[in-house]
Each structure stands twice: as structure tokens, then as C-alpha cells.
Design an enzyme around this catalytic site. Structure first.
Site, PDB file in Angstrom:
ATOM      1  N   ASP A  32     -11.581   2.128  -5.759  1.00  0.00           N
ATOM      2  CA  ASP A  32     -11.582   3.283  -5.248  1.00  0.00           C
ATOM      3  C   ASP A  32     -10.426   3.743  -4.281  1.00  0.00           C
ATOM      4  O   ASP A  32     -10.051   4.839  -4.384  1.00  0.00           O
ATOM      5  CB  ASP A  32     -12.808   3.784  -4.554  1.00  0.00           C
ATOM      6  N   THR A  83     -15.563  -1.783  -5.324  1.00  0.00           N
ATOM      7  CA  THR A  83     -16.912  -0.944  -5.588  1.00  0.00           C
ATOM      8  C   THR A  83     -16.731  -0.109  -7.104  1.00  0.00           C
ATOM      9  O   THR A  83     -17.691  -0.023  -7.517  1.00  0.00           O
ATOM     10  CB  THR A  83     -17.079   0.186  -4.343  1.00  0.00           C
ATOM     11  N   ARG A 108     -10.887  -8.829   4.243  1.00  0.00           N
ATOM     12  CA  ARG A 108     -10.531  -8.699   2.700  1.00  0.00           C
ATOM     13  C   ARG A 108     -10.389  -9.885   1.672  1.00  0.00           C
ATOM     14  O   ARG A 108     -10.755  -9.958   0.683  1.00  0.00           O
ATOM     15  CB  ARG A 108      -9.124  -7.946   2.799  1.00  0.00           C
ATOM     16  N   ALA A 150       0.950  -1.023   0.063  1.00  0.00           N
ATOM     17  CA  ALA A 150      -0.210   0.034   0.143  1.00  0.00           C
ATOM     18  C   ALA A 150       0.994   1.185   0.093  1.00  0.00           C
ATOM     19  O   ALA A 150       2.102   1.020   0.760  1.00  0.00           O
ATOM     20  CB  ALA A 150      -0.906  -0.041   1.414  1.00  0.00           C
ATOM     21  N   ASN A 151       0.480   2.301  -0.655  1.00  0.00           N
ATOM     22  CA  ASN A 151       1.297   3.472  -0.739  1.00  0.00           C
ATOM     23  C   ASN A 151       2.391   3.498  -1.826  1.00  0.00           C
ATOM     24  O   ASN A 151       3.083   4.477  -1.716  1.00  0.00           O
ATOM     25  CB  ASN A 151       1.560   4.055   0.611  1.00  0.00           C
TER      26      ASN A 151
HETATM   27  C1  LIG Z   1     -29.857  -3.798   2.982  1.00  0.00           C
HETATM   28  C2  LIG Z   1     -29.650  -3.031   1.528  1.00  0.00           C
HETATM   29  C3  LIG Z   1     -28.131  -2.484   1.305  1.00  0.00           C
HETATM   30  C4  LIG Z   1     -27.921  -1.909   0.129  1.00  0.00           C
HETATM   31  C5  LIG Z   1     -27.111  -0.861   0.174  1.00  0.00           C
HETATM   32  C6  LIG Z   1     -26.621  -0.555  -1.038  1.00  0.00           C
HETATM   33  C7  LIG Z   1     -25.570   0.649  -0.844  1.00  0.00           C
HETATM   34  C8  LIG Z   1     -24.331   0.775  -1.905  1.00  0.00           C
HETATM   35  C9  LIG Z   1     -23.748   1.965  -1.654  1.00  0.00           C
HETATM   36  C10 LIG Z   1     -22.349   1.969  -2.283  1.00  0.00           C
HETATM   37  C11 LIG Z   1     -21.723   3.342  -1.600  1.00  0.00           C
HETATM   38  C12 LIG Z   1     -20.792   3.882  -2.664  1.00  0.00           C
HETATM   39  C13 LIG Z   1     -19.797   4.672  -2.260  1.00  0.00           C
HETATM   40  C14 LIG Z   1     -18.294   4.146  -2.443  1.00  0.00           C
HETATM   41  C15 LIG Z   1     -17.591   3.700  -1.530  1.00  0.00           C
HETATM   42  C16 LIG Z   1     -16.219   3.399  -1.950  1.00  0.00           C
HETATM   43  O1  LIG Z   1     -15.247   4.342  -1.915  1.00  0.00           O
HETATM   44  C17 LIG Z   1     -15.890   2.272  -0.970  1.00  0.00           C
HETATM   45  C18 LIG Z   1     -14.376   1.543  -1.406  1.00  0.00           C
HETATM   46  O2  LIG Z   1     -14.590   1.141  -2.726  1.00  0.00           O
HETATM   47  P1  LIG Z   1     -13.414   0.027  -3.143  1.00  0.00           P
HETATM   48  O3  LIG Z   1     -13.423  -1.115  -2.302  1.00  0.00           O
HETATM   49  O4  LIG Z   1     -11.947   0.671  -2.759  1.00  0.00           O
HETATM   50  O5  LIG Z   1     -13.490  -0.041  -4.631  1.00  0.00           O
HETATM   51  N1  LIG Z   1     -16.871   1.232  -1.231  1.00  0.00           N
HETATM   52  C19 LIG Z   1     -17.659   1.084   0.229  1.00  0.00           C
HETATM   53  C20 LIG Z   1     -18.638  -0.042   0.204  1.00  0.00           C
HETATM   54  O6  LIG Z   1     -17.573   1.835   1.073  1.00  0.00           O
HETATM   55  N1  LIG Z   2       0.726  -4.306  -3.607  1.00  0.00           N
HETATM   56  C1  LIG Z   2      -0.305  -4.012  -2.572  1.00  0.00           C
HETATM   57  N2  LIG Z   2      -0.360  -4.553  -1.534  1.00  0.00           N
HETATM   58  C2  LIG Z   2      -1.328  -4.424  -0.489  1.00  0.00           C
HETATM   59  N3  LIG Z   2      -2.095  -3.115  -0.537  1.00  0.00           N
HETATM   60  C3  LIG Z   2      -2.072  -2.578  -1.771  1.00  0.00           C
HETATM   61  C4  LIG Z   2      -1.067  -2.926  -2.666  1.00  0.00           C
HETATM   62  N4  LIG Z   2      -1.407  -1.637  -3.730  1.00  0.00           N
HETATM   63  C5  LIG Z   2      -2.160  -0.883  -3.203  1.00  0.00           C
HETATM   64  N5  LIG Z   2      -2.676  -1.366  -2.022  1.00  0.00           N
HETATM   65  C6  LIG Z   2      -3.673  -0.760  -1.325  1.00  0.00           C
HETATM   66  O1  LIG Z   2      -4.850  -1.530  -1.454  1.00  0.00           O
HETATM   67  C7  LIG Z   2      -6.061  -0.923  -1.273  1.00  0.00           C
HETATM   68  C8  LIG Z   2      -7.373  -1.086  -1.791  1.00  0.00           C
HETATM   69  O2  LIG Z   2      -7.167  -1.362  -2.910  1.00  0.00           O
HETATM   70  P1  LIG Z   2      -8.351  -1.080  -4.216  1.00  0.00           P
HETATM   71  O3  LIG Z   2      -7.381  -1.279  -5.552  1.00  0.00           O
HETATM   72  O4  LIG Z   2      -9.167   0.141  -3.887  1.00  0.00           O
HETATM   73  O5  LIG Z   2      -9.161  -2.645  -4.129  1.00  0.00           O
HETATM   74  P2  LIG Z   2     -10.514  -2.762  -3.270  1.00  0.00           P
HETATM   75  O6  LIG Z   2     -11.400  -1.941  -4.235  1.00  0.00           O
HETATM   76  O7  LIG Z   2     -10.731  -4.201  -3.228  1.00  0.00           O
HETATM   77  O8  LIG Z   2     -10.418  -2.222  -2.023  1.00  0.00           O
HETATM   78  C9  LIG Z   2      -5.712   0.613  -1.215  1.00  0.00           C
HETATM   79  O9  LIG Z   2      -5.777   1.234  -0.297  1.00  0.00           O
HETATM   80  C10 LIG Z   2      -4.202   0.641  -1.835  1.00  0.00           C
HETATM   81  O10 LIG Z   2      -3.522   1.788  -1.215  1.00  0.00           O
END
Ligand SMILES: CCCCCCCCCCCCC/C=C/[C@@H](O)[C@H](COP(=O)(O)O)NC(C)=O
Ligand SMILES: Nc1ncnc2c1ncn2[C@@H]1O[C@H](COP(=O)(O)OP(=O)(O)O)[C@@H](O)[C@H]1O
Ligand SMILES: [Ca+2]
Length: 516
Positions: free
Chosen positions: A170, A214, A277, A146-147
Site C-alpha cells: 500500500d 497488507t 521493518r 523511497a520516493n
Molecule cells: C487482536 C486482533 C487484532 C486483529 C486486527 C485485524 C485488523 C486488520 C486491519 C487491517 C487494516 C487495513 C488497513 C490498511 C492499512 C495499510 O495501508 C497499512 C500499510 O500497508 P502496507 O504495509 O504498505 O502493505 N497497513 C497497516 C496494517 O496499517
Molecule cells: N528502494 C527502496 N528502498 C527503500 N524504501 C523504498 C524503496 N522503494 C520504495 N520504498 C518505500 O517503501 C515503503 C513501503 O513499501 P511497500 O511496498 O508498501 O511495502 P510494505 O507493504 O512492506 O510496507 C513505501 O513507503 C515506499 O515509498
């Protein structure tokens, strides 16, 4: 023979359109590449070709728009007996492509552990061949921790690149964005710790190849979470400005956010899901359900400055779409403000509204936050680049009501039409948890010592005396007091916003056709 010489169908070329037949045309801005076709290869594969006159050909690769904002790379080959004519066509088309400002050199970061751990495969199989077709050179880093990407962005010779691509979710996007914005401020001598510092815009665009859990930033800016579609937006050199909010605590910079900054429900979901995770994207469903059952509410004070500069409201029926006039208006205001005061921020002492209460969720979103789980998003009418965020306050309510609210994220019904939900369009806000307020006023530090206990005054009220954490674009942020400020159009993506739906696009297309 006619069958093969489809070159004859290629009637007309203008600066903006390549017309391929009576009812099919491609805007030159949507041509991916033009290549001389290797006929030897084709002739070798098909015996009957041997007897024909020597043919020449070129292939045009272009964007084909399918349903639901999905783009694909399609191609058409034009044949010709006249070598000179064929070369003239290739030359003319290449010159047209040169006129488009497209990225030539990209820096790519792949998170191999994001989402379903497919980042590397997605890039190699779906994206790299398209970049190579479009003659884009790349420097590719697969992150090891990470980072890694963020730290690297402070070291590389950034001016060498026309853009940065992140392959991940994200969280990975957030990392790359922090690297780029941080680098820009460092190079310009701007102190990120000063919450009022006018930040320098970041002109190097970021492209997101979705490979996370997400993928809300990608979905909300492109309309679909699909690696090939995103790669094509990058190749065409699309540009979508984006608002970024800065988050500070006591004159210390904490984070930037572009999508969701959520306390309470979404903060708790993220915190719990980080321990799971290994479950991949499913972890959010598991933790979402668990957090829903726990039904914690948190007490605190929110103060905010309403966004008076923008025309829109969070209850609007229309959403932000490609070429959005509300975002354009903010762009003009920003340009005028720059002319007037340079980089200096206008000192605004506009009114602050203050709200105290018990909340299940406090969500601040800079964009709709649409994603495959919630196709309209948390605030369907939020704008990508209007210099404001939508602040959604979900007050304490019953489990059943909260479930009704959550379900409305997934259907067409209005999620703000509840007595316990308030929504404001803001340009800045502050939040302080009750616990911190009490501590600051020297009341005993009960919360910290008895983490996880409930409100002493009302044992049945489910009000947690511990603090929640913030979900900041998928990264956890531990701070019970924050100060948030929206920076209008601080950065740009390789995207064009969500296009109007296909039906309308097709009818526009036939209108253009009639004009030609
Ligand atoms: C009981 C029914 C529940 C339905 C709830 C559906 C709501 C879905 C809303 C999604 C929220 C979107 C905002 C995005 C957040 C992303 O930054 C974050 C991180 O996304 P990543 O895992 O890095 O792609 N994901 C979450 C779920 O917090
Ligand atoms: N090689 C790595 N090993 C572990 N964590 C990492 C690595 N590269 C990036 N990350 C971190 O993993 C986290 C989640 O990554 P992301 O691509 O958003 O996946 P997800 O959508 O499943 O959460 C980010 O905060 C990022 O900083
Ligand atoms: Ca916005």
C-alpha cells in the site's frame, strides 16, 4: 486423429464470445492472446507425430476464473489440416482482440524491499511472462530509495504510457498515486495546497501487483491479493474508478489517501512497526499487540459534513461489487456537476456536525479496507467510487471491549454494533487534537514537554497527552490538525471491483449459454 483436431469442436465465433465446445465458452474480453502454435517444437518432442499429415494449429490463452476471485491463464490449442482456415481463425481472433481497448505500453515500478522482499522475483517470474504473452511492452524501474518512483513520475514522458504498474504494498501504491496525481495537477496548473481546489482527474490507470505487507488496496479492489490475478486484470484493461481524499493542514497539502487514514490505534501501530521493518509483514502483528496493550486514548474534536449525495449507508448489508449501482449513480452526478460548473467545485456550505471526545481510534476509510488479515475490512459496506468516506469513531472503552471490536474485523459479526463505536458516511471532515486546541488558546505547552505522560486530571484514565500520528495508507503523517476532503473518482485502477461470488457467476454463465 479426431483427438488431435479439436479445431472441429470450435463451433462458433461471435463478436463477444468464442465458443469452444457445447458447454465451454470464453468471452472475447477474457482472451489474453492468440498465437500460432509452433508444431515443429511439438513434433520434435513426440515421434508419432512424424507420420501424420502436416497439421496447423493456434493456441488461445484465456482467463480461467477459480475460487475466491483468483484468476489463472489457461490455454487451448486448436488443430487443423487446412493452413488457410487456421490463418483465418488467427486473423479473426486478433481482430477481435484489437477491438478491446487494452494497454500496450506500461511503466513499471518495483519496490524490491516491500513485504517479504520478493517484489523483483514476483514481477520477473509471474508477471513479465504474461505481459510479454499479451504483447505489452514495458519500461521497468527497480526503485533504489523511497520516493524514487514518485520523483520519476514528474520527469517521464507520461503520455507515452497506457498505465503505470506498481509492484509493492500500500505504501508503494501510495507513492505512485502521489506521483501521478501530483503530476496531473502540476501539468494543469492546479495548486495542491489549496484544499478547495478542484483537482484534475487522472486518466492514466494504475495497476497494483501485490508484493507488500497488507496489500489492502489490491485486495479491496480485486477480491484477492494475488500477483497473477492482478496481472491479468491489467492485461484485459479493466478499469475501476476510485475516490481519493486530500489531507491538508493550514492551507498546506500533506497527502492523498485511498484506503485508511487512521489516528490513535492504527497510527500508533504503524509508527511502532516502522522500527521493526526487518520482521516483514509480521511487524504489524507484533506492533498491533503492543499497541493494544498500551491502550492509549486521544482527545480531540472532529467535525464532518455528512455525504447526503449517496444512497448508501455504512450499516448496509450489501457491499460494493463490480458494476455497483451506488458508485454508478455518483459517476452520473459527477458528470452532471461537471456539465453545470465545469471544473469548479460546487460551493457547499452544508451543515457540519461536531463531536468532541476521547478516542482509541479514529479511522476514515474510502473503501472497505479488506485485506487478508481482515477479509471484510474496516467498513464492509464502504464504496470504492461513491465520493464518500466512512468515518469510524471508537470512543474510549475498556481493553476487553476494544479487543471485542478488533476481533470483529476478522469474523462475520457487525463491528459497528457497539455502544462505543460510531460510524458516519462523510464527504469531508476535520480533526484537531485537544493538545493543539489548548496550545492555540495559549494554554501551557505541557504535552510537548512531557511527551508520553498521561492525563493530569485523571491519572488512571490512560488518556495520552501526547499526540498520536496518522496512518495514511501505510505512511506516517505527523499532524495533530487535518482537513480531509473526498474527491469522487479522482483516479482509476486496472481492476473491476470485487465480482459476485463464483456460484452466482456460474449461474449467469449458463444463462448466457442458453441464449447463444
Ligand atoms: C487482536 C486482533 C487484532 C486483529 C486486527 C485485524 C485488523 C486488520 C486491519 C487491517 C487494516 C487495513 C488497513 C490498511 C492499512 C495499510 O495501508 C497499512 C500499510 O500497508 P502496507 O504495509 O504498505 O502493505 N497497513 C497497516 C496494517 O496499517
Ligand atoms: N528502494 C527502496 N528502498 C527503500 N524504501 C523504498 C524503496 N522503494 C520504495 N520504498 C518505500 O517503501 C515503503 C513501503 O513499501 P511497500 O511496498 O508498501 O511495502 P510494505 O507493504 O512492506 O510496507 C513505501 O513507503 C515506499 O515509498
Ligand atoms: Ca468511497
Amino acid at each position: 486423429m479426431d483427438k488431435w483436431i479439436s479445431m472441429l469442436r470450435c463451433h462458433k465465433i461471435s463478436r463477444s464470445f468464442l465458443c469452444m465446445s457445447g458447454n465451454c465458452f470464453v468471452p472475447t474480453s477474457e482472451i489474453i492472446a492468440v498465437e500460432e502454435t509452433d508444431l515443429n517444437k511439438k513434433q520434435r518432442n513426440s515421434g508419432k507425430w512424424q507420420k501424420m499429415a502436416k497439421l496447423h494449429a493456434f493456441t488461445v490463452y484465456y482467463v480461467k476464473k477459480a475460487q475466491n476471485h483468483r484468476w489463472r491463464c489457461s490455454d487451448v490449442t486448436f488443430w487443423c489440416v487446412d493452413e488457410q482456415l487456421c490463418n483465418q481463425w488467427i486473423q479473426a481472433l486478433k481482430e477481435l482482440l484489437e477491438l478491446q481497448t487494452r494497454p500496450k505500453q506500461l511503466l513499471v515500478y518495483i519496490n524490491p524491499y516491500g513485504g517479504k522482499r520478493q517484489g523483483k522475483r514476483i514481477y520477473e517470474q509471474k508477471v513479465a511472462p504474461l505481459f510479454s504473452l499479451a504483447s505489452i511492452s514495458t519500461d521497468v524501474f527497480v526503485t533504489e530509495r523511497a520516493n524514487h518512483a514518485k520523483d520519476n513520475l514528474f520527469e517521464v514522458n507520461i503520455n507515452k504510457y497506457d498505465g503505470v504498474v506498481c509492484v509493492g504494498g500500500d505504501g508503494m501504491f501510495s507513492e505512485v498515486m502521489h506521483g501521478l496525481i501530483g503530476r496531473m495537477q502540476k501539468d494543469s496548473g492546479i495548486d495542491q495546497n489549496n484544499p478547495k481546489a478542484p483537482l484534475v482527474q487522472c486518466n492514466i490507470r494504475i495497476g497494483i501487483i501485490p508484493a507488500g505487507s497488507t496489500d489492502c488496496v489490491c485486495y479491496s479492489t480485486v477480491g484477492i491479493s494475488d500477483p497473477v490475478t492482478s496481472a491479468l486484470h491489467i492485461i484485459l484493461g479493466d478499469s475501476q474508478p476510485l475516490d481519493v481524499s486530500s489531507v491538508h493542514h493550514n492551507n498546506t497539502f500533506l497527502k492523498y489517501t485511498v484506503s485508511l487514514l487512521g489516528y490513535g490505534f492504527y497510527g500508533d501501530v504503524l509508527k511502532d512497526s516502522e522500527k521493526k521493518r526487518w520482521m516483514g509483514p509480521m511487524r504489524y502483528d507484533y506492533s498491533g499487540f503492543k499497541t493494544f496493550l498500551s491502550h492509549h486514548c486521544y482527545e480531540g474534536t472532529i467535525s464532518f459534513q455528512p455525504a447526503k449525495h449517496t444512497l448508501g449507508s455504512p450499516r448496509d448489508k450489501d457491499s460494493c461489487r463490480t458494476g455497483c449501482h451506488i458508485c454508478r449513480q455518483s459517476e452520473q452526478q459527477l458528470a452532471e456537476q461537471r456539465k453545470k460548473c465545469g471544473l469548479k467545485h460546487e460551493e457547499d456550505e452544508e451543515e457540519w456536525k461536531v463531536i468532541k471526545g476521547k478516542f482509541l481510534a479514529i479511522n476514515a476509510v474510502n473503501m472497505s479496507c479488506a485485506c487478508p488479515r481482515s477479509p471484510k475490512g474496516l467498513s464492509p459496506a464502504a464504496h470504492l467510487a461513491d465520493g464518500s468516506a466512512d468515518l469510524i469513531l471508537v470512543r474510549k472503552c475498556s481493553r476487553f471491549d476494544f479487543l471485542r471490536y478488533l476481533v470483529r474485523h476478522t469474523n462475520q459479526d457487525d463491528q459497528f454494533d457497539f455502544s462505543f463505536v460510531d460510524v458516519y458516511r462523510v464527504k469531508s471532515f476535520q480533526f484537531t487534537s485537544k493538545l493543539l486546541e489548548d496550545n492555540e488558546s495559549d494554554v501551557t505547552d505541557i504535552g510537548k514537554k512531557h511527551f508520553g505522560q498521561f492525563c493530569r486530571d485523571h491519572p488512571a484514565c490512560c488518556c495520552n497527552i501526547a499526540n498520536s500520528t496518522w496512518n495514511c495508507d501505510g505512511e506516517t503523517l505527523d499532524s495533530s490538525a487535518i482537513e480531509v476532503r473526498v474527491h469522487c473518482q479522482l483516479m482509476k485502477l486496472f481492476a473491476r471491483g470485487i465480482e459476485e461470488n463464483h456460484k452466482e457467476a456460474v449461474s449467469n454463465q449458463s444463462r448466457v449459454e442458453q441464449l447463444l
